[in-house]
Design an enzyme around this catalytic site. Structure first.
Site, PDB file in Angstrom:
ATOM      1  N   LYS A  79      -5.102  14.106  48.071  1.00  0.00           N
ATOM      2  CA  LYS A  79      -5.557  12.768  47.679  1.00  0.00           C
ATOM      3  C   LYS A  79      -5.109  11.799  48.768  1.00  0.00           C
ATOM      4  CE  LYS A  79      -5.239   9.704  43.603  1.00  0.00           C
ATOM      5  NZ  LYS A  79      -4.590   9.550  42.274  1.00  0.00           N
ATOM      6  N   SER A 154      -7.831   8.584  38.618  1.00  0.00           N
ATOM      7  CA  SER A 154      -8.159   8.148  39.962  1.00  0.00           C
ATOM      8  C   SER A 154      -8.308   9.298  40.963  1.00  0.00           C
ATOM      9  CB  SER A 154      -7.073   7.199  40.463  1.00  0.00           C
ATOM     10  OG  SER A 154      -5.843   7.882  40.594  1.00  0.00           O
ATOM     11  N   SER A 178      -4.155  10.276  35.998  1.00  0.00           N
ATOM     12  CA  SER A 178      -5.022  10.341  37.174  1.00  0.00           C
ATOM     13  C   SER A 178      -5.231  11.740  37.751  1.00  0.00           C
ATOM     14  CB  SER A 178      -4.482   9.429  38.278  1.00  0.00           C
ATOM     15  OG  SER A 178      -4.876   8.101  38.038  1.00  0.00           O
TER      16      SER A 178
END
Ligand code: ZN
Lengths: 489, 97, 481
Positions: A79, A154, A178
């Site tokens: 990420k 996210s 997330s």
């Protein structure tokens, strides 16, 4: 089966037997990215040359049988809020569009040391604030199961990339769900460790007391493998739990016989879509069938979790994001008549709407006259939520709930309604407030062909039993082999 | 009572160093109001005698030895700076201390 | 006339090798931005880890200032934006400081005064802004150096117990002495490692409520502190005399112009939004740990002064002056060990040695002569080899050249003339040349003999033994001793 579809533990055997090389594997993944990521949009940066160089080195280690670990030669993607030395780390924000960290996050350093090539950086909601990856300043990421749907967030990039076979495994971050929510929405495994199990050093902070880095993988065994690679005490993180880590793989095959699994009544009813509820009920049936004892439990304060989370996470974020002021790194506006104007316009232009909204809320909650009513109150409610969990875990080994109250929604469906968007985190937020580990595993598909996730939660540091139950369910239910019907260009 | 007044939005934006447009102010007033409406549920909870939990781990006294190690090269320190001058970070004029 | 109420906020950098949250060096004077790393630059993703020595020194400072030590303490974020503050928050301590409720005693106008210490807490230093042009006002741009950013700092907050600008200065001198003794800070105001801000308000005598105060900043020396406060007393008195109220504000001391200038009024006071820093964990101190650190503290000035009185029989005044600097106290003790006669040594150290130090503008610990050198000099005076006055000259010479007293006396032929024959001739000459005073002496005007002694000393360039000259003159003029 194509290499991209295989989990890391299967690729490990092939690498060890010399059936494939890490370079071949890395190349095939780069090809896969080229084939599918135009449609999915999961990557912000691909480290083609660096990853291939790292793969070559891994192949040398494997050939010479030198320091070969479970992940040597297995490409991993990150990420884009996890700092990588020399590779841009943007948090999907205009603010950090050109930020090149001069250091690796501790998790990255550990992966590199174990010989895992770092394939690239993945899209996300801006500064990890969002539940659909729509707040990324750079691109939309599409759900591989249905390109009209969000991948969740996210960590939407990592979830979509793993689901689409655009990487073997990925690291996400989880502040209020997330990792788990996008994993559920994309039909992959996503796991948030006990707070303090994995170093946060190098993870760009959203809410420091809630953030954890965790694995996003094709199956539970891979999650345990990846967690083993990154979990360790880190002297650079004051909140890192000291001492050795448990063997996360040791209990994977023990089954659920004898385990007591609690069903928190407050997390199964209201607001949960009927087909999600049905899938979870079916999964509970499977667990019972495997020999687990299932009991209803109550977490009376969990209904306040989202409100407490909204205050605590934004309060911490408002402070954590103060450093983006246009002085030392990142975006700077051209309006620089004086330094205050520069600060205000830099932050106004560098941050997107959701980030600004949360900074505003958090600043408000900490400001004079509101601190006690909001921030302090939320911290006290957090204490009560933690106590609810402690009490529940006196009776049961694990808790089971849906991961997300709904399946993947359409783009734009909730983008203009923050309160509705925040509801996506309703079932995942409690684990962050309590600091306990939780995992999402696929447990079915909706009528529209969209994945549904099942969440297990365990007491702090009880990762082995968490993986044990998740692996048992996964093996019995067979959803792990489920792959999205992607058309390849 | 509106959940949050326009003046509150402006005060908070100043504190957070965010130059908001008029549209943003109006939008945030409405949206923050809606969120605070939801957050207000916290007031129902009886927290009499309950200690707050600001930390997620029960650790204390995490310390490092007082040992100086080399710092980073200055070029690297300044590499991400939007504007630099003579080895310093450059900022526009400061009007108040 | 109004009662003056002053409270101080003091910042002192701690004497650690590395910064408070990272391993960068704290050494002063390096090139800009060469003592920085991702942590102290506040790069995204970095985290702080507390320097154990900074914690120890902060607690020791608290103990030296007579504070109670909190068993449970934590760090909080003080949020505000400023270019020299890399994270847009300063890690500090808000409601649970390490130390509280201390007190410091000092002497002002012969009276012992006591100032209560509200708290001592640990925090981090900010970076440094260099403004283009002469000062911040009117500068076109500023340049930021983060070398100081993250140096460990203690903030000491006094209660408003000071009653005059002079007291404020005397208190600061005492506080500095204590911190230097305790070894927690080098307290160099010129390098910014010791700083003070002052809160001052006035009120009619007899009133008990505090009135609006001014916070005065940019006080770069103890002298500036006293001058700025004296200015404030005049300014606020004039306002009160006119029947108006003082406006609560923050003021900047302009040393050249000798005035304070308002920076901002209370209206837009910052809202710092303090909250516990979730990147750090609390500090819990045990009784044993605190007692260990207490035992490690050296003897502090008040204790040392008391010992000097009892052990050396010194007057309280001498004891206080000698202990006002650890270097001076140590010098005194070492000299006494070699020479004995504590009061003689005390006089020489307090007056002559201190004068040379002041004139040279150096600190006592930079003194170029050692206690053994002084003892050697005093030995010569005691034996009568040189007079007291010549001794003072020799000391000055020793200070300048680093030579020993004996060498200087020998080189310059400064031995006293104690030869009766040689002295008699000079005495005869003085009697012959000064008939007036001689007649005065003969008429019984005792004082006039001093003039004649002075004349002999002049002719011998101070080398005559004054006692012998006196005797000779009396013999010759009055026939008796
Ligand atoms: Zn540093």
């Amino acid at each position: 089966m194509e290499l991209y579809a295989l989990p890391a533990h299967a690729l490990r055997q092939m690498l060890d037997r010399g059936e494939i090389s890490s370079v071949e594997l890395t190349k095939s993944l780069i090809e896969r990215i080229e084939a599918v990521d135009g449609a999915i949009g999961s990557y912000l940066a691909i480290r083609v040359e660096e990853a291939l160089k790292e793969a070559e080195e891994a192949d040398r280690r494997i050939r010479e049988q030198r320091d070969v670990g479970p992940l040597t030669g297995i490409p991993v993607s990150l990420k884009d809020n996890i700092c990588t030395e020399g590779t841009r780390t943007t948090c999907a924000s205009r603010m950090l569009e050109n930020f090149v960290p001069p250091y690796d996050a501790t998790v990255v350093a550990r992966l590199k040391a174990q010989g895992a090539p770092i394939l690239g950086k993945l899209n996300m909601d801006e500064f990890a604030m969002g539940s659909s990856t729509e707040t990324s300043a750079f691109k939309l990421t599409r759900n591989p199961w249905n390109l009209e749907r969000v991948p969740g967030g996210s960590s939407g990039g990592p979830a979509a990339a793993v689901a689409a076979g655009a990487t073997v495994m990925a690291l996400g971050s989880d502040t209020g769900g997330s990792i788990r929510q996008p994993a559920a929405l994309c039909g992959v495994v996503g796991m948030k460790p006990t707070y303090g199990l994995v170093s946060r050093f190098g993870l760009v902070a959203f809410a420091s007391s809630l953030d954890q880095i965790g694995p996003m993988t094709k199956d539970v065994k891979d999650a345990a493998l990846l967690l083993s690679a990154i979990a360790a005490h880190d002297p650079l993180d004051s909140t890192s739990i000291p001492g050795d880590r448990a063997d996360f793989l040791a209990e994977l095959d023990r089954g659920v016989e004898g385990l007591v699994i609690g069903l928190p009544v407050e997390m199964l009813g209201e607001g949960v879509a009927p087909e999600v509820r049905e899938a979870v009920n079916a999964a509970v049936g499977v667990l019972e069938g495997l020999g687990a004892r299932v009991e209803e439990v109550s977490l009376p304060h969990v209904r306040y979790a989202l409100a407490a989370y909204a205050v605590i996470a934004t309060a911490e974020a408002s402070s954590n994001l103060g450093r983006f002021d246009g002085v030392r790194y990142g975006f700077r506006s051209r309006e620089d008549a004086d330094v205050v104007t520069m600060f205000e316009t830099t932050r106004a232009q560098g941050f997107g709407a959701e980030v600004k909204r949360r900074i505003m809320l958090g600043t408000y909650a900490l400001s004079a006259g509101y601190y006690d009513a909001y921030y302090l109150k939320a911290l006290k409610v957090r204490t009560l939520i933690r106590r609810d969990f402690e009490k529940a875990f006196e009776r049961c080994h694990l808790l089971v709930t849906p991961t997300s109250p709904t399946v993947a929604f359409r783009f734009g469906e909730k983008a203009d309604n923050p309160v509705a968007m925040y509801q996506s985190d309703r079932l995942t937020v409690p684990a962050n407030l309590a600091g306990i580990p939780a995992i999402s595993v696929p447990c079915g598909v909706s009528q529209d062909g969209l994945p549904i996730g099942l969440q297990f939660m365990a007491p702090a540091l009880a990762e082995p039993v968490l993986f044990r139950a998740a692996a048992a369910y996964e093996a019995a239910a067979g959803w792990a082999s489920m792959r999205p019907p992607l058309e390849v260009k | 009572m509106a959940a949050i007044e326009r003046e509150d939005v402006e005060r908070v934006a100043r504190l957070a160093r965010l130059a908001l447009t008029e549209e943003e102010k109006a939008l945030f007033q409405e949206q923050l109001g809606a969120i605070l409406e939801h957050v207000r549920a916290l007031q129902e909870v009886d927290t009499e005698g309950v200690e707050p939990t600001p930390y997620a781990v029960q650790l204390t006294n995490v310390l490092r030895p007082d040992r100086a190690r080399p710092s980073m090269p200055r070029e690297q320190a300044l590499a991400n700076a939007p504007q630099e001058m003579d080895g310093y970070f450059f900022v526009p004029r400061i009007l108040e201390e | 006339m109004y009662e003056v109420i002053i409270g101080l906020e003091i910042h002192a950098e701690l004497l650690t090798d590395s910064k408070i949250w990272c391993g960068c060096s704290t050494r002063f004077g390096a090139d800009a931005n060469t003592q920085v790393c991702p942590i102290c630059l506040g790069l995204p993703g970095t985290l702080p880890v507390l320097n154990e020595r900074a914690l120890e020194l902060a607690v020791k400072a608290g103990l030296a200032l007579g504070c109670e030590i909190n068993r449970f303490s934590k760090f909080d974020r003080k949020n505000y934006f400023y270019p020299d503050l890399p994270k847009a928050y300063q890690i500090s301590q808000y409601d649970l400081p390490l130390c509280r409720n201390g007190a410091v005693e000092f002497e002002a106008n012969g009276e012992i005064r006591r100032v209560r210490i509200n708290r001592v807490h640990l925090e981090e230093e900010a970076g440094k802004s260099v403004h283009s042009g002469d000062n911040i006002m009117g500068s076109e741009y500023s340049l930021i150096d983060y070398n100081r950013g993250g140096v460990p700092l203690i903030e000491i907050v006094t209660e408003p117990d000071l009653r005059s600008p002079e007291e404020a200065r005397l208190f600061m001198e005492k506080l500095r002495t204590i911190l230097l003794y305790a070894g927690v800070s080098d307290c160099r105001m010129e390098e910014g490692s010791l700083r003070v801000d002052a809160n001052i308000s006035l009120r009619p005598f007899g009133e008990t409520e505090l009135r609006e105060r001014a916070e005065v900043k940019n006080l770069n020396s103890f002298r500036a502190l006293q001058r700025a406060l004296e200015y404030e007393v005049r300014r606020q008195s004039a306002i009160l005399d006119a029947g108006q109220r003082v406006e609560q504000d923050t003021r900047h001391w302009n040393d050249q112009k000798g005035v304070t200038i308002s920076m901002r009024s209370k209206e837009d006071a910052e809202d710092y939004r303090y909250f516990p820093d979730p990147d750090l964990v609390p500090v819990v101190l045990t009784e044993e740990q605190i007692e260990t650190w207490r035992r490690e503290l050296p003897e502090l000035p008040d204790q040392k002064a008391a010992r000097f009185i009892s052990q050396y029989g010194l007057p309280a005044y001498d004891a206080r002056v000698l202990t006002s600097s650890k270097a001076m106290a140590d010098f005194f003790e070492a000299a006494v060990e070699r020479f004995g006669e504590p009061k003689t040594v005390s006089n020489w150290v307090m007056v002559e040695v201190q004068r040379l130090v002041n004139e040279a503008g150096i600190e006592f610990d930079a003194l170029p002569i050692g206690p053994g050198d002084l003892a050697g000099l005093l030995e010569l005076v005691k034996r009568g080899t040189i007079s007291n006055n010549v001794g003072k000259e020799v000391l000055e010479e020793m200070f300048k050249t680093g030579k020993s007293a004996a060498d200087i006396v020998k080189e310059r032929g400064l031995e006293q003339i104690s030869d009766t024959g040689e002295l008699e001739a000079i005495v005869e000459q003085v009697i012959a040349e000064n008939p007036g005073p001689v007649q005065d002496v003969r008429d019984g005007k005792e004082k006039a003999i001093g003039f004649l002694v002075g004349q002999v000393m002049k002719l011998t360039k101070g080398k005559a033994n004054p006692k012998m000259v006196n005797e000779l003159l009396r013999q010759k003029l009055t026939g008796g001793a």
